[in-house]
Design an enzyme around this catalytic site. Structure first.
Site, PDB file in Angstrom:
ATOM      1  N   ASP A   7       1.635   3.375   4.829  1.00  0.00           N
ATOM      2  CA  ASP A   7       1.741   3.415   6.072  1.00  0.00           C
ATOM      3  C   ASP A   7       0.504   3.563   6.839  1.00  0.00           C
ATOM      4  O   ASP A   7       0.020   4.723   6.935  1.00  0.00           O
ATOM      5  CB  ASP A   7       2.899   4.117   6.628  1.00  0.00           C
ATOM      6  N   ASP A  64      -0.625  -1.624  11.798  1.00  0.00           N
ATOM      7  CA  ASP A  64       0.200  -0.746  11.022  1.00  0.00           C
ATOM      8  C   ASP A  64       1.031  -1.289  10.149  1.00  0.00           C
ATOM      9  O   ASP A  64       1.991  -2.260  10.210  1.00  0.00           O
ATOM     10  CB  ASP A  64       1.171  -0.407  12.376  1.00  0.00           C
TER      11      ASP A  64
END
Ligand SMILES: *[C@@H]1O[C@H](CO)[C@@H](O)[C@H](O)[C@H]1NC(C)=O
Length: 384
Positions: free
Chosen positions: A95, A278
């Site tokens: 992430d 992201d």
């Protein structure tokens, strides 16, 4: 930034219920080899190996490659990371929108039975540290626990003395999820434990990678899924054409970039915005005003919760184009339909309801992305 995870999980609930470094120099005595045959390919490979520092984006040590598993139709992607000695293998959601490395552990009573729980008592290299940590994500999911120090191996690269966060409690979203935890690849300024060096920081400072970047390819379930992170390098065989470099603003701990606008639907133009790159967010989430521009151009309707309902007929939709650093990157119409629920379809884009956008997987699975934290910048190329 697990905002869209929640959206996607909500959307999918119905169906779920129904259903060796080589750059060490060595010296050899010089002698003529009677069997020598010229081999231009080898000669080029040798020259590249010798001058790798001057060849952009080539890491002489080859880097550490981690294959990804694409979960639930591009909902999220995890890679296997080994923690401790002997290695305990954990499935972690990679992430770039957060900076904590945490996972389920045997110290956790509520962690689910399907998760692999790291057992610190079984690791000879584990050191107890005992700092408490707590993290919450945009979708309300959260976890907390205590810290330790151990060896963490990513793509064959063994990081020594990595701070790890062992969960003692985690919310239902994680208990029901496909992963054992998260591997945050954002900047250390947003690590919830102050002073933490992230795994990427340590890969660089411990000299495990010579090129301080990581390259990301996210597959599409519709094309067989999968994905790959390459720490210390770029997998050029997945790339077509040149990279477009864009400066990243890391003042908030993320890779925030400018998108110069783009075109949606039948050529409607969309305003410029800034957005976070992201990998841990499923959808492409715009600011409210850009989401409205995009939705209007596709005749999509606002569901009031950040999601939009869009036509289920991809052939009736046009591609979405984002202009970044002077290059147009295309999100094909088929990816604008994220999820089908009966005769209705949820769009691959939404609204984050914030002053910035989140360039999540709906965008990232259409490009090869290189994160260069020491610049800091992000580079995008079209896929091969
Ligand atoms: C790069 O991608 C190619 C083609 O998809 C794959 O075969 C190879 O294993 C990858 N290389 C690395 C270092 O991950």
């Amino acid at each position: 930034m697990k905002i869209s995870l929640c959206i996607a999980l909500l959307a999918s609930t119905a169906t779920l219920l129904n259903a060796a470094p080589t750059d060490k120099s060595q010296s050899f005595p010089l002698a003529a080899n009677p069997n020598f045959k010229p081999n231009p390919k080898n000669a080029i490979a040798k020259a590249r190996a010798k001058y790798y520092k001057y060849l952009a984006d080539v890491s002489a040590d080859g880097g550490g490659s981690v294959p990804l598993t694409d979960v639930s139709g591009d909902l999220e992607y995890y890679g296997i990371v080994s923690v401790g000695t002997p290695p305990q293998k954990l499935k972690l959601d990679f992430d770039t929108g957060s900076s904590d490395l945490w996972f389920a552990s045997t110290l956790c009573s509520g962690c689910s039975g399907t998760q692999t729980k790291f057992n610190p008592t079984k690791s000879t290299t584990y050191k107890k540290e005992g700092k408490s940590w707590s993290i919450g994500y945009g979708d309300g999911s959260n976890a907390r626990g205590t810290t330790g120090i151990d060896t963490v191996t990513i793509g064959g690269l063994a990081i020594k003395n990595q701070r790890i966060e062992l969960a003692q409690t985690e919310s239902a979203q994680f208990q029901q999820g496909a992963t054992d935890g998260l591997l945050g690849l954002g900047f250390n300024t947003i690590s919830t434990v102050a002073g933490t060096k992230t795994p990427m920081d340590n890969l660089i400072s411990q000299g495990l990678i010579s090129n301080p970047v990581f390259g990301v390819w996210l597959g599409k379930a519709s094309q067989g899924g999968g994905g790959e992170y390459l720490f210390g390098g770029i997998n050029t065989s997945k790339v077509s054409g040149a990279f477009t470099k864009v400066p990243a603003d890391n003042s908030q701990g993320w890779y925030s970039i400018n998108v110069d606008g783009g075109s949606a639907g039948q050529g409607a133009s969309i305003d410029q915005f800034s957005g976070i790159v992201d990998t841990g967010t499923t959808l492409l989430l715009f600011t409210d005003s850009v989401a409205k521009q995009v939705a209007d151009s596709y005749g999509a309707t606002d569901n009031g919760d950040g999601t939009y309902t869009i036509s289920c007929d991809a052939s009736s939709l046009s591609d979405l184009t984002l202009s970044i650093g002077g290059t147009n990157f295309v999100i094909p119409a088929a990816d604008l339909i994220y999820y089908r629920q009966g005769s209705q379809c949820i769009a691959g884009f939404g609204s984050a309801g914030m002053s910035f956008a989140i360039l999540g997987d709906v965008f990232l699975k259409n490009v090869y992305t290189v994160f260069a934290p020491t610049v800091p910048e992000v580079r995008f190329a079209k896929l091969a």
